[in-house]
Design a protein around this motif. Structure first.
Motif, PDB file in Angstrom:
ATOM      1  N   GLY A  36       0.784  -1.231   0.000  1.00  0.00           N
ATOM      2  CA  GLY A  36       0.000   0.000   0.000  1.00  0.00           C
ATOM      3  C   GLY A  36       0.813   1.277   0.000  1.00  0.00           C
ATOM      4  O   GLY A  36       0.243   2.362   0.020  1.00  0.00           O
ATOM      5  N   GLU A  53       1.339   8.685  -5.757  1.00  0.00           N
ATOM      6  CA  GLU A  53       0.779   7.427  -6.260  1.00  0.00           C
ATOM      7  C   GLU A  53       0.337   7.663  -7.688  1.00  0.00           C
ATOM      8  O   GLU A  53      -0.409   8.621  -7.971  1.00  0.00           O
ATOM      9  CB  GLU A  53      -0.416   6.987  -5.411  1.00  0.00           C
ATOM     10  N   ARG A  62      -6.593   1.635  -4.080  1.00  0.00           N
ATOM     11  CA  ARG A  62      -7.310   0.537  -3.438  1.00  0.00           C
ATOM     12  C   ARG A  62      -7.563   0.881  -1.964  1.00  0.00           C
ATOM     13  O   ARG A  62      -6.888   1.741  -1.401  1.00  0.00           O
ATOM     14  CB  ARG A  62      -6.491  -0.752  -3.544  1.00  0.00           C
ATOM     15  N   LEU A  64      -6.711  -0.582   0.798  1.00  0.00           N
ATOM     16  CA  LEU A  64      -5.487  -0.673   1.604  1.00  0.00           C
ATOM     17  C   LEU A  64      -4.609   0.555   1.374  1.00  0.00           C
ATOM     18  O   LEU A  64      -4.082   1.142   2.325  1.00  0.00           O
ATOM     19  CB  LEU A  64      -4.704  -1.947   1.262  1.00  0.00           C
ATOM     20  N   GLN A  65      -4.460   0.969   0.127  1.00  0.00           N
ATOM     21  CA  GLN A  65      -3.666   2.157  -0.161  1.00  0.00           C
ATOM     22  C   GLN A  65      -4.275   3.387   0.510  1.00  0.00           C
ATOM     23  O   GLN A  65      -3.545   4.210   1.080  1.00  0.00           O
ATOM     24  CB  GLN A  65      -3.579   2.392  -1.674  1.00  0.00           C
TER      25      GLN A  65
END
Length: 105
Positions: A36, A53, A62, A64-65
């Motif tokens: 992440g 990113e 996502r 988690l990221q």
């Protein structure tokens, strides 16, 4: 190449090449065991940094990221998400002041 044909790799390549031409260090981040983390650490000539990113056009981080990015932001290290070549150019334009060439734009 239409926007639909642009991949994350294309965005990332354009982002890194532009930053290096300006004089920034644009480092690829890998952190085994720590999923992440952002794709790039940008080190500006004025001693500051940015976490970035890179995504394909229209793609979002996502879950988690998003959690990792929130933790980093809470510690004073916000993550910028760039999802297009135009977005990459805008990132560098907004950070041009970090290169010692004038005020913030």
């Amino acid at each position: 190449m239409s926007a639909a044909d642009v991949t994350e790799r294309d965005v990332e390549r354009a982002f890194a090449e532009h930053g290096r031409r300006l004089g920034a260090e644009v480092l690829k981040l890998t952190s085994p065991g720590n999923a992440g983390v952002p794709d790039r650490l940008v080190l500006f000539p004025d001693g500051t940094h940015a976490l970035v990113e890179l995504k394909a056009p229209g793609k979002r981080p996502r879950p988690l990221q998003q959690r990792v990015f929130s933790r980093l932001a809470a510690q004073g290290h916000p993550v910028t998400v760039v999802d297009s070549k135009a977005g990459a150019q805008l990132f560098w334009a907004r950070n041009r002041w970090r290169f010692g060439g004038g005020g913030a734009s």
